[in-house]
Design a protein around this motif. Structure first.
Motif, short mmCIF file in Angstrom:
data_model
loop_
_atom_site.label_atom_id
_atom_site.label_comp_id
_atom_site.label_asym_id
_atom_site.label_seq_id
_atom_site.Cartn_x
_atom_site.Cartn_y
_atom_site.Cartn_z
N PHE A 99 13.45 -2.23 -26.96
CA PHE A 99 13.81 -3.22 -25.96
C PHE A 99 15.21 -3.73 -26.29
N TYR A 100 16.19 -3.39 -25.43
CA TYR A 100 17.58 -3.82 -25.62
C TYR A 100 17.82 -5.09 -24.83
N TYR A 160 6.82 -3.04 -30.69
CA TYR A 160 8.10 -2.74 -30.07
C TYR A 160 9.22 -3.24 -30.97
N ASP A 161 10.38 -2.62 -30.82
CA ASP A 161 11.58 -3.05 -31.53
C ASP A 161 12.50 -3.70 -30.52
N GLU A 162 13.03 -4.86 -30.87
CA GLU A 162 14.00 -5.54 -30.01
C GLU A 162 15.37 -5.46 -30.65
N ILE A 163 16.35 -4.99 -29.88
CA ILE A 163 17.70 -4.81 -30.38
C ILE A 163 18.67 -5.54 -29.47
N PHE A 170 13.09 1.46 -23.51
CA PHE A 170 12.89 2.87 -23.78
C PHE A 170 11.45 3.05 -24.26
N VAL A 171 10.82 4.13 -23.86
CA VAL A 171 9.50 4.49 -24.35
C VAL A 171 9.61 5.89 -24.92
N ALA A 192 1.13 2.58 -18.19
CA ALA A 192 0.90 3.99 -17.90
C ALA A 192 1.69 4.89 -18.85
N ALA A 193 2.92 4.50 -19.16
CA ALA A 193 3.75 5.31 -20.06
C ALA A 193 3.20 5.33 -21.48
N LEU A 194 2.50 4.28 -21.84
CA LEU A 194 1.98 4.18 -23.21
C LEU A 194 0.57 4.72 -23.37
N THR A 195 -0.08 5.11 -22.26
CA THR A 195 -1.44 5.62 -22.37
C THR A 195 -1.52 7.08 -21.97
#
Length: 78
Positions: A7-8, A34-37, A57-58, A75-78
């Motif tokens: 996550f930007y 998640y990573d936050e940048i 981004f995934v 949906a993208a994560l499953t």
């Protein structure tokens, strides 16, 4: 373990604040992290994403920008 979601953001971004809540909810629901940048201190990231934050981004691929759709993220994560 590497986070599947990146996550930007930038400080003071109200869209980022809204997106963070949704990302936290979906990731918690699915047992993901998640990573936050912040792009604020990185000239390359600022050039790349400056007009699109928040950007998610995934699995290393750009997924969304400006807004996060929780249904699409789930949906993208499953």
């Amino acid at each position: 373990m590497t986070s599947r979601v990146t996550f930007y953001t930038r400080p003071g971004c109200h869209l980022c604040d809204d997106a963070r809540v949704l990302i936290e909810q979906v990731c918690a629901e699915l047992g993901e992290s998640y990573d936050e940048i912040s792009i604020a201190d990185d000239a390359d990231l600022e050039r790349r994403f400056g007009h699109e934050v928040p950007v998610t981004f995934v699995d290393g691929r750009q997924h969304d920008y400006w807004r996060v759709d929780p249904t699409r993220l789930r949906a993208a994560l499953t």
